[in-house]
Design an enzyme around this catalytic site. Structure first.
Site, PDB file in Angstrom:
ATOM      1  N   ALA A 243       6.269   4.524 -26.681  1.00  0.00           N
ATOM      2  CA  ALA A 243       7.257   3.904 -25.778  1.00  0.00           C
ATOM      3  C   ALA A 243       8.613   4.613 -25.831  1.00  0.00           C
ATOM      4  O   ALA A 243       9.613   4.060 -25.374  1.00  0.00           O
ATOM      5  CB  ALA A 243       7.425   2.413 -26.063  1.00  0.00           C
TER       6      ALA A 243
ATOM      7  N   ARG B 195       7.355   7.228 -22.408  1.00  0.00           N
ATOM      8  CA  ARG B 195       6.015   7.471 -22.946  1.00  0.00           C
ATOM      9  C   ARG B 195       5.234   6.152 -22.953  1.00  0.00           C
ATOM     10  O   ARG B 195       5.809   5.078 -23.104  1.00  0.00           O
ATOM     11  CB  ARG B 195       6.109   8.027 -24.373  1.00  0.00           C
ATOM     12  CG  ARG B 195       4.748   8.416 -24.947  1.00  0.00           C
ATOM     13  CD  ARG B 195       4.820   8.721 -26.442  1.00  0.00           C
ATOM     14  NE  ARG B 195       3.496   9.045 -26.952  1.00  0.00           N
ATOM     15  CZ  ARG B 195       3.187   9.121 -28.247  1.00  0.00           C
ATOM     16  NH1 ARG B 195       4.120   8.869 -29.161  1.00  0.00           N
ATOM     17  NH2 ARG B 195       1.951   9.406 -28.625  1.00  0.00           N
ATOM     18  N   HIS B 196       3.929   6.256 -22.817  1.00  0.00           N
ATOM     19  CA  HIS B 196       3.083   5.067 -22.910  1.00  0.00           C
ATOM     20  C   HIS B 196       3.258   4.378 -24.262  1.00  0.00           C
ATOM     21  O   HIS B 196       3.782   4.962 -25.220  1.00  0.00           O
ATOM     22  CB  HIS B 196       1.614   5.438 -22.696  1.00  0.00           C
ATOM     23  CG  HIS B 196       1.112   6.444 -23.700  1.00  0.00           C
ATOM     24  ND1 HIS B 196       0.857   6.141 -25.016  1.00  0.00           N
ATOM     25  CD2 HIS B 196       0.860   7.774 -23.582  1.00  0.00           C
ATOM     26  CE1 HIS B 196       0.444   7.209 -25.664  1.00  0.00           C
ATOM     27  NE2 HIS B 196       0.447   8.230 -24.814  1.00  0.00           N
ATOM     28  N   GLY B 197       2.783   3.157 -24.361  1.00  0.00           N
ATOM     29  CA  GLY B 197       2.912   2.393 -25.594  1.00  0.00           C
ATOM     30  C   GLY B 197       1.874   2.785 -26.636  1.00  0.00           C
ATOM     31  O   GLY B 197       1.078   3.719 -26.449  1.00  0.00           O
TER      32      GLY B 197
END
Length: 457
Positions: free
Chosen positions: A389, A81-83
């Site tokens: 993340a 996953r994105h931060g």
């Protein structure tokens, strides 16, 4: 479908750094909110792995040992996953509405909790962009993974293109990818070079291309009825009343959206700035547990076990992962693995359906509006599964008995269903998922009922 790779430059990262610089100009009290572990998908990665609070580059030293010293790492696939990000425009609007209510009707409370000088610094143009903390999330994760898999994540593999990076087209994912690459470059003291990445929404944002999911869940007002019903339960009503009591405003002023916005003020301040905001004083432990359950209900019914199409929309990503594992095993037998590492960066909405398809974190009793108390020990806690993340790592090893697969979630060992070891044989795992591997046709699953495509006999 032909997937056309697309490479994006550093312009996204520079915009992310400059667009929202006000985050460092707003003073708040340091420390960790007592309710931080209940922030759900708005929670920090460090709350899942507390040892990182003291050393952000620490590697988990409690992982199980390989079954044989003769096992050799062959390939690694990571879906991440994105931060940490700023709130979306939709959430900023909710927060602005709540802030205006408090500013106009609860000035005494603001004074008592030292918020009288606080100004609304969340703006609609933030719109889910990656925060500086989100860049750090991925830079540090890359460095830790390089330490955890030193024979796969190497300078040679990076320079030779054997580390492949794939991302969603969303700016927060692209910037997370750039930050991840920076972490690798820092690990190997590489400077002044650029490494490509591919934008692939068919894999990372499959839900946008699934007509049945869009029709039956995304645009179906009845799909999330359990979430709406929970807003009317005694547990949720009590949270609304307690917020109203603390602010000294009428009970009618606090709706589900207002309570959610209040929770956002606490969660985002901590996730983005690592501070314990006075806004957190609107909630105690009991309130936070209810708010977390409301968030879990939404993810359960919109992205997980609530509806079958939620997981089936990820068929392409599921097949992609196993195809890469099979190819790596085959390449290794032939003497050369062409792709040592695959890093795929997407969203919570990317990971949750895939984990659901794999049969992970499934409670015996479904999450519903009326079983909050009975679900206190539930497996499905979205914030523990896909924090900022959050990551699923599948590592393939060549062992004396054959290819073995290790699965980690958020750098913790994870047992796959029907396995009794953290290093099952790849062929055993494939036998367990045989029905999905032989089927799970995303085109067929995502077609609307009246236009389902014909399948070959």
């Amino acid at each position: 479908m032909t997937l056309v790779p697309k490479v994006i430059g550093l312009v996204y990262l520079s915009f992310s750094i400059t667009c929202c610089g006000t985050e460092n100009n707003i003073p708040d009290a340091p420390g960790i909110p007592s309710i931080a572990t209940y922030f759900g998908t708005k929670g920090r990665y460090e709350e899942v792995n507390p040892y990182l609070i003291n050393d952000i580059l620490a590697v988990n030293e409690t992982l199980p040992l390989l079954p044989s010293t003769d096992c050799r790492a062959v390939h690694l696939t990571a879906v991440i996953r994105h931060g940490t990000r700023y709130p979306t425009t939709k959430n900023v609007k909710k927060m602005r509405h709540f802030y205006d209510l408090v500013l106009s009707n609860a000035s005494d409370w603001m004074q008592n909790v030292s918020l009288s000088q606080w100004e609304m610094w969340y703006t609609e143009d933030m719109d889910g962009r990656l925060a500086r903390k989100g860049q750090e999330d991925h830079t540090h994760l890359a460095q830790r993974l390089a330490k955890s898999f030193p024979t796969l994540i190497t300078e040679q593999n990076l320079r030779s293109g054997r580390i492949k990076m794939i991302t969603s087209s969303k700016h927060r994912c692209i910037n997370s990818t750039i930050a991840f690459k920076r972490g690798l470059m820092t690990s190997f003291n590489v400077e002044g070079e650029e490494f490509d990445h591919e934008v692939n929404d068919a894999l990372m944002r499959f839900f946008d291309q699934c007509d049945r999911f869009i029709a039956e869940v995304e645009k179906n007002k009845n799909a999330l009825m359990e979430v709406e019903n929970f807003h009317s339960t005694p547990e949720m009503k009590r949270v609304f009343e307690k917020i109203a009591d603390r602010l000294n405003v009428p009970y009618s002023a606090i709706t589900a959206d207002m309570a959610e916005a209040a929770f956002y003020f606490c969660a985002y301040a901590f996730a983005i700035k690592s501070v314990n905001s006075p806004w957190c004083q609107l909630f105690d432990y009991a309130d936070a547990q209810v708010m977390e359950y409301a968030d879990d209900l939404k993810h359960y019914w919109k992205r997980s076990y609530g509806h079958e199409i939620n997981s089936k929309s990820s068929c392409n990503l599921f097949h992609d992962v196993f195809t890469r594992l099979d190819k790596a095993a085959s390449d290794h037998r032939s003497g050369q693995v062409s792709e040592a590492v695959t890093v795929q960066i997407g969203h919570a909405e990317t990971l949750l359906p895939l984990l659901t398809l794999l049969g992970l974190f499934k409670d015996i009793t479904p999450l519903t509006a009326d079983n909050f108390a009975k679900q206190s020990g539930r497996a499905f806690r979205a914030g523990r599964i896909v924090p900022y993340a959050g990551n699923l790592v599948l590592a393939l090893y060549d062992c004396p008995e054959g290819s073995r697969l290790e699965t980690r979630l958020n750098e913790q060992p994870l047992l796959l269903p029907k396995t009794d070891t953290y290093f099952p044989l790849l062929e055993e795992v494939k036998r367990h998922y045989a029905e999905l591997l032989q089927g799970c046709d995303q085109k067929a699953e995502c077609a609307l009922p009246h236009v389902r495509p014909q399948t070959a006999v």
